[in-house]
Motif scaffolding. Structure first.
Motif, PDB file in Angstrom:
ATOM      1  N   THR A  92      39.374  47.812  45.590  1.00  0.00           N
ATOM      2  CA  THR A  92      38.184  48.738  45.773  1.00  0.00           C
ATOM      3  C   THR A  92      37.074  47.910  45.722  1.00  0.00           C
ATOM      4  O   THR A  92      36.876  46.586  45.683  1.00  0.00           O
ATOM      5  CB  THR A  92      38.066  49.510  44.377  1.00  0.00           C
ATOM      6  N   SER A  93      35.913  48.682  46.408  1.00  0.00           N
ATOM      7  CA  SER A  93      34.511  47.822  46.540  1.00  0.00           C
ATOM      8  C   SER A  93      33.861  48.222  45.301  1.00  0.00           C
ATOM      9  O   SER A  93      32.730  47.608  45.081  1.00  0.00           O
ATOM     10  CB  SER A  93      34.025  48.230  47.762  1.00  0.00           C
ATOM     11  N   ASP A  94      34.179  49.264  44.456  1.00  0.00           N
ATOM     12  CA  ASP A  94      33.344  49.604  43.303  1.00  0.00           C
ATOM     13  C   ASP A  94      33.892  49.387  41.804  1.00  0.00           C
ATOM     14  O   ASP A  94      33.150  49.580  40.894  1.00  0.00           O
ATOM     15  CB  ASP A  94      32.839  51.155  43.483  1.00  0.00           C
TER      16      ASP A  94
END
Ligand code: ZN
Length: 361
Positions: free
Chosen positions: A52-54
């Motif tokens: 994920t990026s978050d």
């Protein structure tokens, strides 16, 4: 206290800066590495197996970063200590534990197992699987119902943090919440129910987590608990005067009881705010807190946590891929393999094992 580690800390300065990235990686990947406090996003997005990026922590990041295990917490924010508030907290806690229990299987080239005993953690490691260890952050999640603790344990939980910020019916917190009607003190430490909860946690093999608890609560828990207590994500008050940190009297109580403090990656707990400019903190500041605990109470009483996805992050330890930077800094300070292994999980596993022994009776 004189110990081999004290000597290695004291002798470390001439060696500083001499650790190669390759040596740090090699050591890091050979160790059992456990992060004792990681939050999950809520509402659950079922994305633990996705890069994920978050999220600071997802299972692919743990694999990339050579992380063996993580305690993932069902975090329940403190609300009103009413029947309705408790009912909501109990349900959310169970739902979050269910979400953590979905973090297992094999997806996207990552294998993870939910582990609720040291034997299961060892087996996961031997099989190359990441160990997901459930936990509960805030005794508010049981409301006033001691029987909930058995349900938490049945869902694999291995510790319960007695409070979050704000007093609950079990105990006083280090930080009170006037917006919830809190006075500075509510029980003066553990309530009668809180003492019963500690006994029930001992019976079930749940560790008693004193992070977030008031000093009075922490010292009472050390007295009452048959199992050494743990602070799963706290730092040293002598180095940074924050109410979430443990002072020297508390560290000494931990040593006397065999407990462990897991230093955490919260800049506000690691460094006082400068008079001007922004506070930044890195792994060197983090290891200053480890050094302090080692010097005062010994190598066997300190470990590592990130509080990732719950507010933790350092300039050079921003997510689960970067734990090697911490290993490198520990090497630079002169700690040897066995000491670094103790910090990265050995000490925490010793407590889990002890809790299992006490539960067996
Ligand atoms: Zn917390």
């Amino acid at each position: 206290m004189t110990s081999p580690s004290f000597a290695s800390v004291a002798q470390s300065s001439p060696e500083q800066g001499s650790v190669s990235p390759q040596d740090a990686q090699a050591l890091h990947r050979s160790l059992f590495t456990l992060d004792s406090h990681i939050d999950i996003p809520w509402p659950d997005r079922d994305d633990a197996f996705s890069l994920t990026s978050d999220r600071h922590v997802d299972l692919p990041k743990m694999q990339r970063g050579g992380m063996s295990a993580g305690c993932f917490v069902a975090y329940i924010g403190q609300g009103p200590t009413t029947a309705e508030g408790h009912a909501q907290a109990r349900q959310q806690c169970l739902d979050m534990l269910d979400a953590i229990n979905r973090m297992q299987g094999e997806h996207n080239g990552v294998t993870a197992r939910v582990c609720s005993t040291v034997a299961e953690i060892d087996a996961a490691r031997a099989a190359g699987a990441i160990a997901v260890i459930p936990a509960v952050e805030n005794g508010y999640g049981m409301g006033e119902d001691l029987a909930m603790l058995e349900r938490f344990r049945a869902k694999g939980a291995r510790y319960v943090t007695l409070t979050h910020n704000g007093h609950n019916v079990l105990a006083d917190a280090a930080i009170h919440r006037p917006s919830l009607g809190d006075e500075p003190q509510r029980h003066g430490g553990l309530s009668a129910l809180g003492r019963d909860a500690v006994a029930e946690m001992n019976r079930l093999g749940l560790l008693v987590d004193v992070s977030h608890a008031a000093k009075s609560t922490m010292l009472a828990a050390v007295q009452v608990s048959a199992t050494p207590v743990v602070a799963t994500h706290s730092c040293v008050r002598s180095l940074c005067d924050h109410p979430r940190n443990l002072d020297d009297e508390q560290l000494d109580a931990l040593r006397a009881s065999g407990g462990v403090i897991q230093i955490t990656a919260m800049p506000a707990f690691l460094k006082p705010k400068p008079e001007e400019g922004k506070r930044t903190a890195g792994v060197a500041d983090f290891v200053d807190h480890i050094d302090y605990v080692v010097r005062r109470i010994g190598v066997e009483h300190v470990g590592i946590s990130s509080d990732f996805d719950g507010g933790g992050a350092l300039a050079d330890w921003q997510d689960a891929t970067q734990g090697v930077n911490l290993t490198a800094e520990l090497m630079r300070r002169g700690y040897d393999r066995s000491e670094i292994a103790a910090f990265w999980g050995g000490n925490f596993l010793r407590l889990l094992d002890r809790a299992e022994q006490v539960a067996r009776g």
